[in-house]
Design a protein around this motif. Structure first.
Motif, short mmCIF file in Angstrom:
data_model
loop_
_atom_site.label_atom_id
_atom_site.label_comp_id
_atom_site.label_asym_id
_atom_site.label_seq_id
_atom_site.Cartn_x
_atom_site.Cartn_y
_atom_site.Cartn_z
N PRO A 46 0.65 -1.30 0.07
CA PRO A 46 0.11 -0.16 0.05
C PRO A 46 0.74 1.14 0.03
CG PRO A 46 -0.50 -1.41 1.86
CD PRO A 46 0.73 -2.08 1.30
N ARG A 47 2.06 1.21 0.38
CA ARG A 47 3.00 2.27 0.48
C ARG A 47 3.91 2.42 -0.52
NH1 ARG A 47 5.99 2.92 5.97
NH2 ARG A 47 6.55 0.74 5.84
N ASN A 48 3.71 1.49 -1.71
CA ASN A 48 4.63 1.67 -2.78
C ASN A 48 3.86 0.61 -3.85
OD1 ASN A 48 6.71 1.58 -4.66
ND2 ASN A 48 7.93 0.56 -3.45
N LEU A 49 3.04 1.21 -4.37
CA LEU A 49 2.06 0.37 -5.07
C LEU A 49 2.40 -0.30 -6.37
CD1 LEU A 49 -1.07 2.75 -4.98
CD2 LEU A 49 -0.79 0.61 -3.87
N THR A 50 3.66 0.04 -6.80
CA THR A 50 4.33 -0.71 -7.98
C THR A 50 4.77 -1.94 -7.51
OG1 THR A 50 6.23 0.51 -7.88
CG2 THR A 50 4.66 1.20 -9.36
N SER A 51 5.04 -2.14 -6.26
CA SER A 51 5.48 -3.51 -5.87
C SER A 51 4.71 -4.45 -5.15
CB SER A 51 6.84 -3.37 -4.92
OG SER A 51 6.61 -2.57 -3.81
N THR A 52 4.89 -5.71 -5.66
CA THR A 52 4.06 -7.00 -5.25
C THR A 52 4.84 -7.69 -4.09
OG1 THR A 52 3.09 -7.28 -7.16
CG2 THR A 52 2.84 -8.80 -5.77
N CYS A 53 4.14 -7.72 -3.21
CA CYS A 53 4.93 -8.50 -1.67
C CYS A 53 4.45 -9.42 -1.41
CB CYS A 53 4.97 -7.33 -0.71
SG CYS A 53 5.94 -5.96 -1.10
N ILE A 54 4.92 -10.35 -0.51
CA ILE A 54 4.32 -11.62 0.53
C ILE A 54 3.58 -10.85 1.58
CG2 ILE A 54 4.75 -13.44 1.49
CD1 ILE A 54 5.05 -14.09 -1.42
N ALA A 55 2.31 -11.31 1.62
CA ALA A 55 1.49 -10.76 2.86
C ALA A 55 1.06 -12.04 3.55
CB ALA A 55 0.53 -9.87 2.46
N THR A 56 1.00 -11.86 4.83
CA THR A 56 0.19 -13.07 5.75
C THR A 56 -0.96 -12.38 6.26
OG1 THR A 56 2.67 -13.55 6.35
CG2 THR A 56 0.83 -14.31 7.89
N VAL A 57 -1.95 -13.00 6.40
CA VAL A 57 -3.31 -12.88 7.01
C VAL A 57 -3.19 -12.68 8.62
CG1 VAL A 57 -5.79 -13.56 7.37
CG2 VAL A 57 -4.78 -13.83 5.19
N VAL A 58 -3.07 -11.66 9.28
CA VAL A 58 -3.03 -11.84 10.74
C VAL A 58 -4.31 -11.51 11.58
CG1 VAL A 58 -0.60 -11.10 10.42
CG2 VAL A 58 -2.24 -9.23 10.59
N GLY A 59 -5.45 -11.14 10.91
CA GLY A 59 -6.66 -10.96 11.54
C GLY A 59 -7.68 -10.86 10.30
N MET A 60 -8.87 -11.00 10.78
CA MET A 60 -10.01 -10.79 9.61
C MET A 60 -11.29 -10.50 10.45
SD MET A 60 -10.77 -14.86 8.70
CE MET A 60 -9.34 -14.97 8.14
N GLN A 61 -12.20 -9.88 9.75
CA GLN A 61 -13.35 -9.23 10.22
C GLN A 61 -14.64 -9.50 9.13
OE1 GLN A 61 -14.77 -8.90 13.42
NE2 GLN A 61 -13.08 -7.48 13.72
N GLY A 62 -15.35 -10.60 9.03
CA GLY A 62 -16.34 -10.83 7.81
C GLY A 62 -15.42 -10.88 6.83
N PRO A 63 -15.69 -10.30 5.47
CA PRO A 63 -14.99 -10.56 4.28
C PRO A 63 -13.83 -9.54 4.14
CG PRO A 63 -17.11 -9.63 3.91
CD PRO A 63 -17.02 -9.50 5.21
N ARG A 64 -13.43 -8.98 5.32
CA ARG A 64 -12.20 -8.17 5.29
C ARG A 64 -10.87 -8.75 6.10
NH1 ARG A 64 -12.26 -2.94 8.17
NH2 ARG A 64 -11.08 -1.93 6.33
N LEU A 65 -9.71 -8.59 5.43
CA LEU A 65 -8.60 -9.28 5.89
C LEU A 65 -7.41 -8.34 6.40
CD1 LEU A 65 -7.72 -11.34 2.85
CD2 LEU A 65 -8.84 -12.20 4.85
N ARG A 66 -7.04 -8.56 7.42
CA ARG A 66 -5.95 -7.62 8.09
C ARG A 66 -4.73 -8.39 7.73
NH1 ARG A 66 -5.00 -4.69 13.74
NH2 ARG A 66 -2.79 -4.45 13.65
#
Ligand code: MLY
Length: 265
Positions: A46-66
């Motif tokens: 989100p801070r550097n939209l041209t790069s794709t990174c690995i992310a981990t799901v650390v939380g969720m709420q309904g259909p939203r992922l943290r």
């Protein structure tokens, strides 16, 4: 706290109108969340939209992922819908000729990125293709109108979704104002933002909805009554100065308490 708010009652009392579903880039039936905490996927930084990174799901709420970018710290978590166009299965970037990048603020020496990447994916739980849902279509034009009601992510507390009103419209932008707050949280966004939802989305999707701020119901109604009273009696309301001089962003309400343990915010 959040369970006590009812749109039905609120809309009846305030005589206001929800923005129709067709205004929004949101699925009419909220997408199912098939993710599990700990799963890894690819996400744009989100801070550097041209790069794709690995992310981990650390939380969720309904259909939203943290989400937390691997190699980043826990102060830059961000939230995405499971049908966000920013999310892809592991392997998607390379398949499309890209290279996975370290997140902005990578905690280690940049030269260690290739080995870090290998290690972080080793034995990790990879989000299966079935987790990923195509983003909904984008409405062709901005059909929001000033005064219509919606639910919106509080960008300063992005785990929260709150009752809101369209305060203004300007080309493809709408001004989101939070009911019962004094303007400190309001923002402009595009009409096709994924952070705005039709009234009822929270309860449909299993995502908690914050009640309006303290100045939501009682104060709101009082203001309206005073306004119409002063209009009909020819008086100018002198109370407006006392409210606008109060700059505190905290109403005395328990809604400011960090809501659910799972978000850890
Ligand atoms: N801790 C914050 C929370 C404010 C939330 C405002 N949103 C719901 C518009 C505070 O009390 O300032």
């Amino acid at each position: 706290v959040s369970g006590s708010f009812s749109w039905d009652e609120y809309l009846k009392k305030t005589k206001e109108t929800p923005a129709p579903q067709s205004c929004f880039k949101q699925a009419p039936v909220p997408p199912a969340n098939k993710y599990k905490i700990g799963m890894k996927l690819e996400a744009s930084d989100p801070r550097n939209l041209t790069s794709t990174c690995i992310a981990t799901v650390v939380g969720m709420q309904g259909p939203r992922l943290r989400l937390r970018l691997d190699g980043s710290d826990n102060t830059n978590d961000f939230w995405r819908l499971v049908d966000s166009g920013d999310l892809h299965p592991i392997g998607y970037c390379e398949k499309n000729g890209g290279l996975l990048q370290p997140p902005l603020g990578f905690r280690m020496n940049p030269s260690t990125w290739p080995s870090y990447l290998q290690k972080t994916l080793q034995g990790a739980e990879i989000a299966p293709d079935s987790c990923f849902t195509k983003p909904p279509p984008t409405p062709p034009t901005n059909t929001f109108k000033q005064g219509l009601k919606l639910e919106a992510v509080d960008h300063k507390n992005p785990q929260l979704i709150c009752p809101a009103t369209v305060g203004d419209v300007n080309n493809d932008q709408i001004y989101v104002t939070f009911d019962g707050w004094r303007g400190a949280f309001d923002y402009w966004c595009r009409y096709d933002s994924r952070d705005i939802f039709p009234v009822g989305w929270g309860s449909l999707s299993g995502h908690p909805l914050q009640p309006p701020g303290h100045r939501g119901m009682a104060q709101y109604k009082a203001n309206r009554i005073m306004k119409s009273a002063s209009l009909s009696s020819g008086l100018q309301s002198s109370s407006s100065s006392s409210t606008s001089s109060a700059t505190s962003q905290q109403p005395v309400t328990p809604s400011s308490v960090s809501p659910r343990g799972s978000t850890g915010a």
